[in-house]
Design an enzyme around this catalytic site. Sequence first.
Site, mmCIF file in Angstrom:
data_model
loop_
_atom_site.group_PDB
_atom_site.id
_atom_site.type_symbol
_atom_site.label_atom_id
_atom_site.label_comp_id
_atom_site.label_asym_id
_atom_site.label_seq_id
_atom_site.Cartn_x
_atom_site.Cartn_y
_atom_site.Cartn_z
ATOM 1 N N ASP A 80 -33.549 -11.057 0.897
ATOM 2 C CA ASP A 80 -32.691 -9.937 1.284
ATOM 3 C C ASP A 80 -32.857 -8.808 0.252
ATOM 4 O OD1 ASP A 80 -30.729 -8.632 2.763
ATOM 5 O OD2 ASP A 80 -29.070 -9.567 1.671
ATOM 6 N N ASP A 102 -36.905 -3.215 0.894
ATOM 7 C CA ASP A 102 -35.951 -2.123 1.089
ATOM 8 C C ASP A 102 -36.354 -0.939 0.222
ATOM 9 O OD1 ASP A 102 -33.947 -0.322 1.311
ATOM 10 O OD2 ASP A 102 -32.384 -1.601 0.455
ATOM 11 N N GLU A 132 -36.472 -1.065 5.969
ATOM 12 C CA GLU A 132 -35.240 -0.330 6.286
ATOM 13 C C GLU A 132 -35.498 1.164 6.286
ATOM 14 O OE1 GLU A 132 -31.547 -1.620 4.419
ATOM 15 O OE2 GLU A 132 -30.860 0.445 4.242
ATOM 16 N N HIS A 178 -22.224 -1.871 3.629
ATOM 17 C CA HIS A 178 -22.115 -3.086 2.813
ATOM 18 C C HIS A 178 -20.714 -3.221 2.203
ATOM 19 C CE1 HIS A 178 -26.637 -2.743 2.674
ATOM 20 N NE2 HIS A 178 -26.494 -4.019 2.909
ATOM 21 N N GLY A 179 -20.360 -4.444 1.838
ATOM 22 C CA GLY A 179 -19.127 -4.661 1.087
ATOM 23 C C GLY A 179 -17.947 -5.093 1.936
ATOM 24 N N SER A 212 -20.551 -7.562 8.324
ATOM 25 C CA SER A 212 -19.458 -8.538 8.279
ATOM 26 C C SER A 212 -18.272 -7.998 9.057
ATOM 27 C CB SER A 212 -19.044 -8.803 6.826
ATOM 28 O OG SER A 212 -19.863 -9.803 6.248
ATOM 29 N N ASN A 253 -26.808 -9.338 9.509
ATOM 30 C CA ASN A 253 -26.539 -9.901 8.197
ATOM 31 C C ASN A 253 -25.046 -10.143 7.971
ATOM 32 O OD1 ASN A 253 -29.243 -9.515 7.811
ATOM 33 N ND2 ASN A 253 -29.029 -8.325 5.924
ATOM 34 N N ASP A 255 -22.574 -11.532 4.830
ATOM 35 C CA ASP A 255 -22.427 -12.002 3.461
ATOM 36 C C ASP A 255 -20.954 -12.018 3.056
ATOM 37 O OD1 ASP A 255 -22.768 -12.748 0.841
ATOM 38 O OD2 ASP A 255 -23.969 -11.033 0.239
ATOM 39 N N SER A 256 -20.307 -10.860 3.114
ATOM 40 C CA SER A 256 -18.911 -10.770 2.664
ATOM 41 C C SER A 256 -18.006 -11.776 3.354
ATOM 42 C CB SER A 256 -18.363 -9.357 2.911
ATOM 43 O OG SER A 256 -19.112 -8.407 2.192
HETATM 44 ZN ZN LIG Z 1 -28.139 -5.259 3.295
#
Ligand SMILES: [Zn+2]
Length: 308
Positions: A80, A102, A132, A178-179, A212, A253, A255-256
């Site tokens: 990633d 990326d 990306e 993200h986040g 997420s 994707n 993750d969080s």
């Molecule tokens: Zn990412």
Amino acid sequence: MGLQNSKELFKHAIKNNYAIGAFNFVNLETLSAILDAATELNSPVIVQCSTGAIKYAGIEAISAMVKAKAKNLPVILNLDHGKTFEDCKMAIDNGFTNVMIDASSLPFEENINLTKQVVEYAHSKNVTVEAELGVLAGVEDEVSASNDDAKYTNPLQAKEFVERTNVDSLAIAIGTSHGTHKFSGEAKLRFDILSQIEELLPDFPLVLHGASSIPQNMVQLAEQYGAKLKGANGIPENMLNEATTKHNVVKVNVDSDLRIAFTAGVREILTNKPETVDLRDYLKQGKKYVTEVVKNKITNVFASENKA
Ligand SMILES: [Zn+2]
């Protein structure tokens, strides 16, 4: 079955209107939790680590763990956010089956050149590549765009980029970020831009990062046991479901969501059983919640159940 690159799996996903979840892991517990969920639901799955996770766990350990555990299911092991050719080469040389380069923060021509270099090396080793184009908000937004539109992927550029690099899949920016705090106002995805990209690149595999949903039941559980996640929010699941079942988004994707779920489980047991020093007590509960979150994604969001 077993570890493979993205080629056939993405083709199948586009044809059959589902997406494959790409779940980040950093240790044996998170990896097992993800694979347990996918196995139970007979779903293909992507497990991925960032270079940070590789630094934390060691690339040989990661690769060996996945190889040992990914025998009975179609699994992609993805790097990633590789930032350099060397990041990608290290992953490829250690058995990763897909890598993301990326270079989205670089100027267009430099992004093309670096992506091309990675694609050439990867393809010579039967490894597929994701690149990306466009700038996601969140951790990537140090690269601030002067106006809002510049943050989104330009469809014409996307077509040119794919043709010139020969990349296998493309992460696009259509409003995800993200986040754990994704929106100050209302969540909005630019489905119009997604459709324009698809018109120019028919049947080409597209990827969403920063996707997420921040499940509020897990946020509440974590907060009940002392976590401070005030205002955490994500992309509504119905929007992601639309992107994956009605469009060519084949990799999403996550993750969080897993971080919050694992944290909730660990906090719960440490609070309720303060006398325990058996790591398995609380790691097991973290695993259990991660598996629950992954199962919900597979069934209700990505529609990949029974597609293995
Ligand atoms: Zn990412």
